[in-house]
Scaffold this motif. Structure first.
Motif, PDB file in Angstrom:
ATOM      1  N   MET A   1       1.069  -1.423   0.074  1.00  0.00           N
ATOM      2  CA  MET A   1       0.002  -0.217   0.256  1.00  0.00           C
ATOM      3  C   MET A   1       1.300   1.290   0.172  1.00  0.00           C
ATOM      4  O   MET A   1       1.924   1.490   0.784  1.00  0.00           O
ATOM      5  N   ARG A   2       1.101   1.955  -0.851  1.00  0.00           N
ATOM      6  CA  ARG A   2       1.708   3.112  -1.747  1.00  0.00           C
ATOM      7  C   ARG A   2       1.979   4.512  -0.233  1.00  0.00           C
ATOM      8  O   ARG A   2       2.650   4.591   0.167  1.00  0.00           O
ATOM      9  N   GLU A   3       0.603   4.185   0.136  1.00  0.00           N
ATOM     10  CA  GLU A   3       0.253   5.214   1.333  1.00  0.00           C
ATOM     11  C   GLU A   3       1.329   4.812   2.716  1.00  0.00           C
ATOM     12  O   GLU A   3       1.871   6.090   3.271  1.00  0.00           O
ATOM     13  N   LEU A   4       1.388   3.381   3.335  1.00  0.00           N
ATOM     14  CA  LEU A   4       1.857   3.485   4.450  1.00  0.00           C
ATOM     15  C   LEU A   4       2.956   3.096   3.684  1.00  0.00           C
ATOM     16  O   LEU A   4       3.978   3.606   4.641  1.00  0.00           O
ATOM     17  N   GLU A   5       3.981   2.650   2.644  1.00  0.00           N
ATOM     18  CA  GLU A   5       5.277   2.562   2.648  1.00  0.00           C
ATOM     19  C   GLU A   5       5.603   4.128   2.539  1.00  0.00           C
ATOM     20  O   GLU A   5       6.828   4.660   2.740  1.00  0.00           O
ATOM     21  N   GLU A   6       5.106   5.146   2.076  1.00  0.00           N
ATOM     22  CA  GLU A   6       5.633   6.725   1.996  1.00  0.00           C
ATOM     23  C   GLU A   6       5.886   7.092   2.709  1.00  0.00           C
ATOM     24  O   GLU A   6       6.770   7.910   3.078  1.00  0.00           O
ATOM     25  N   ARG A   7       4.547   6.937   3.578  1.00  0.00           N
ATOM     26  CA  ARG A   7       4.870   7.374   5.595  1.00  0.00           C
ATOM     27  C   ARG A   7       6.029   6.211   6.021  1.00  0.00           C
ATOM     28  O   ARG A   7       6.576   7.094   7.100  1.00  0.00           O
ATOM     29  N   ILE A   8       5.783   5.515   6.170  1.00  0.00           N
ATOM     30  CA  ILE A   8       7.421   4.542   6.245  1.00  0.00           C
ATOM     31  C   ILE A   8       8.771   5.467   6.092  1.00  0.00           C
ATOM     32  O   ILE A   8       9.504   5.905   6.883  1.00  0.00           O
ATOM     33  N   ARG A   9       8.811   5.533   4.993  1.00  0.00           N
ATOM     34  CA  ARG A   9       9.879   6.285   4.472  1.00  0.00           C
ATOM     35  C   ARG A   9      10.142   7.939   4.774  1.00  0.00           C
ATOM     36  O   ARG A   9      11.622   8.744   5.365  1.00  0.00           O
ATOM     37  N   ARG A  10       8.828   8.564   5.269  1.00  0.00           N
ATOM     38  CA  ARG A  10       9.096   9.986   5.483  1.00  0.00           C
ATOM     39  C   ARG A  10       9.175   9.092   7.629  1.00  0.00           C
ATOM     40  O   ARG A  10       9.895  10.334   7.868  1.00  0.00           O
ATOM     41  N   ASP A  11       8.881   9.044   8.590  1.00  0.00           N
ATOM     42  CA  ASP A  11       9.085   9.294   9.431  1.00  0.00           C
ATOM     43  C   ASP A  11       9.292   7.634   9.984  1.00  0.00           C
ATOM     44  O   ASP A  11       9.330   8.101  11.520  1.00  0.00           O
ATOM     45  N   GLY A  12       9.613   7.267   9.212  1.00  0.00           N
ATOM     46  CA  GLY A  12      10.655   6.206  10.579  1.00  0.00           C
ATOM     47  C   GLY A  12      11.321   6.097  10.393  1.00  0.00           C
ATOM     48  O   GLY A  12      12.782   6.310   9.574  1.00  0.00           O
ATOM     49  N   ILE A  13      11.940   5.069  11.386  1.00  0.00           N
ATOM     50  CA  ILE A  13      13.442   5.663  12.214  1.00  0.00           C
ATOM     51  C   ILE A  13      13.874   3.919  12.180  1.00  0.00           C
ATOM     52  O   ILE A  13      12.990   3.234  13.295  1.00  0.00           O
ATOM     53  N   VAL A  14      15.496   3.937  11.564  1.00  0.00           N
ATOM     54  CA  VAL A  14      15.274   2.445  12.045  1.00  0.00           C
ATOM     55  C   VAL A  14      16.551   2.403  13.180  1.00  0.00           C
ATOM     56  O   VAL A  14      17.161   3.444  12.629  1.00  0.00           O
ATOM     57  N   GLU A  15      16.382   1.274  13.803  1.00  0.00           N
ATOM     58  CA  GLU A  15      17.494   1.237  14.768  1.00  0.00           C
ATOM     59  C   GLU A  15      17.814  -0.417  15.012  1.00  0.00           C
ATOM     60  O   GLU A  15      17.013  -1.206  15.147  1.00  0.00           O
ATOM     61  N   ASN A  16      18.799  -0.467  15.302  1.00  0.00           N
ATOM     62  CA  ASN A  16      19.877  -1.578  16.023  1.00  0.00           C
ATOM     63  C   ASN A  16      20.294  -2.749  14.543  1.00  0.00           C
ATOM     64  O   ASN A  16      19.652  -3.854  14.316  1.00  0.00           O
ATOM     65  N   GLY A  17      19.849  -2.035  13.504  1.00  0.00           N
ATOM     66  CA  GLY A  17      19.654  -2.177  11.389  1.00  0.00           C
ATOM     67  C   GLY A  17      18.042  -3.597  11.349  1.00  0.00           C
ATOM     68  O   GLY A  17      17.756  -3.866  10.860  1.00  0.00           O
ATOM     69  N   ASP A  18      17.482  -3.422  11.904  1.00  0.00           N
ATOM     70  CA  ASP A  18      16.527  -4.358  12.139  1.00  0.00           C
ATOM     71  C   ASP A  18      15.202  -3.831  12.688  1.00  0.00           C
ATOM     72  O   ASP A  18      13.914  -4.484  12.989  1.00  0.00           O
ATOM     73  N   VAL A  19      15.017  -2.753  14.115  1.00  0.00           N
ATOM     74  CA  VAL A  19      13.380  -2.776  14.242  1.00  0.00           C
ATOM     75  C   VAL A  19      13.417  -1.068  13.852  1.00  0.00           C
ATOM     76  O   VAL A  19      14.487  -0.352  14.104  1.00  0.00           O
ATOM     77  N   LEU A  20      12.195  -1.317  13.311  1.00  0.00           N
ATOM     78  CA  LEU A  20      12.148   0.008  12.726  1.00  0.00           C
ATOM     79  C   LEU A  20      11.306   0.807  13.082  1.00  0.00           C
ATOM     80  O   LEU A  20       9.993   0.051  14.267  1.00  0.00           O
TER      81      LEU A  20
END
Ligand code: 5GP
Length: 189
Positions: A1-20
């Motif tokens: 779902m593009r809307e969710l992917e875009e939001r993850i790209r914009r506001d998601g933060i990757v921590e310790n390599g495998d935790v978003l």
């Protein structure tokens, strides 16, 4: 779902390599408009599947499941992480390891709310190693309930859960599937 992917790209933060971390819109502060779009998508994907109840797990699945349930017109049952050793036989019980906190949780659902007449949609925020979803499948099996499938917000496809659950013949519909991620980059499948 593009809307969710875009939001993850914009506001998601990757921590310790495998935790978003998605706590600005998914599992701490919650964007309910986005949840509604996710609910509509699952309702489209599982239309005609005869879902009569949504089963999720405390805590992060609850908000998403409730908004999705409005699209299906069905109730939500959330599996509770229990601290009390309930000895009475009035609950289904399973042990689930925690991805984010470590350790095991005792997870229960009252026998009053799940049974052989149910056809469930399982909902959760993340699919990583698959332990949480396997716990929900186990509870459904104990109850004799049928499972139409699982709706997942974010599947980390580089971890083994998705393949494991699909290998059991369970339909998994993840709205965003992450192929790889690291600091400053997230690639979707
Ligand atoms: P699993 O049991 O599939 O390994 O992990 C699923 C559970 O762990 C989800 O219910 C979710 O709460 C948590 N989880 C797994 N990976 C992540 C992640 O990358 N970020 C966040 N915020 N939670 C995660």
């Amino acid at each position: 779902m593009r809307e969710l992917e875009e939001r993850i790209r914009r506001d998601g933060i990757v921590e310790n390599g495998d935790v978003l971390k998605v706590d600005s819109f998914l599992n701490h502060q919650m964007d309910v408009e986005l949840f509604a779009a996710m609910g509509r998508e699952w309702a489209r994907l599982f239309a005609g599947e005869g879902v009569n109840k949504i089963l999720t797990i405390e805590a992060s699945g609850i908000g998403i499941a409730c908004i999705a349930a409005q699209q299906f017109g069905v109730p939500v049952v959330f599996a509770k992480k229990s601290r009390t050793k309930n000895i009475a036989g009035d609950v289904y019980r399973v042990q689930v390891p925690s991805f984010t906190h470590g350790g095991m949780s005792d997870v229960i659902v009252s026998k009053r709310f799940l049974g052989p007449g149910d056809r469930l949609l399982l909902i959760d925020d993340f699919l990583a190693n698959g332990a949480a979803l396997e716990g929900l499948l186990d509870l459904a099996e104990q109850a004799g309930a049928a499972v139409a499938g699982a709706g997942i917000a974010v599947e980390k496809a580089f971890q083994p859960g998705g393949a494991r659950i699909r290998a059991r013949g369970v339909r998994v519909e993840s709205l965003a599937r992450i192929k790889s991620m690291g600091s400053g980059h997230i690639e979707f499948c």
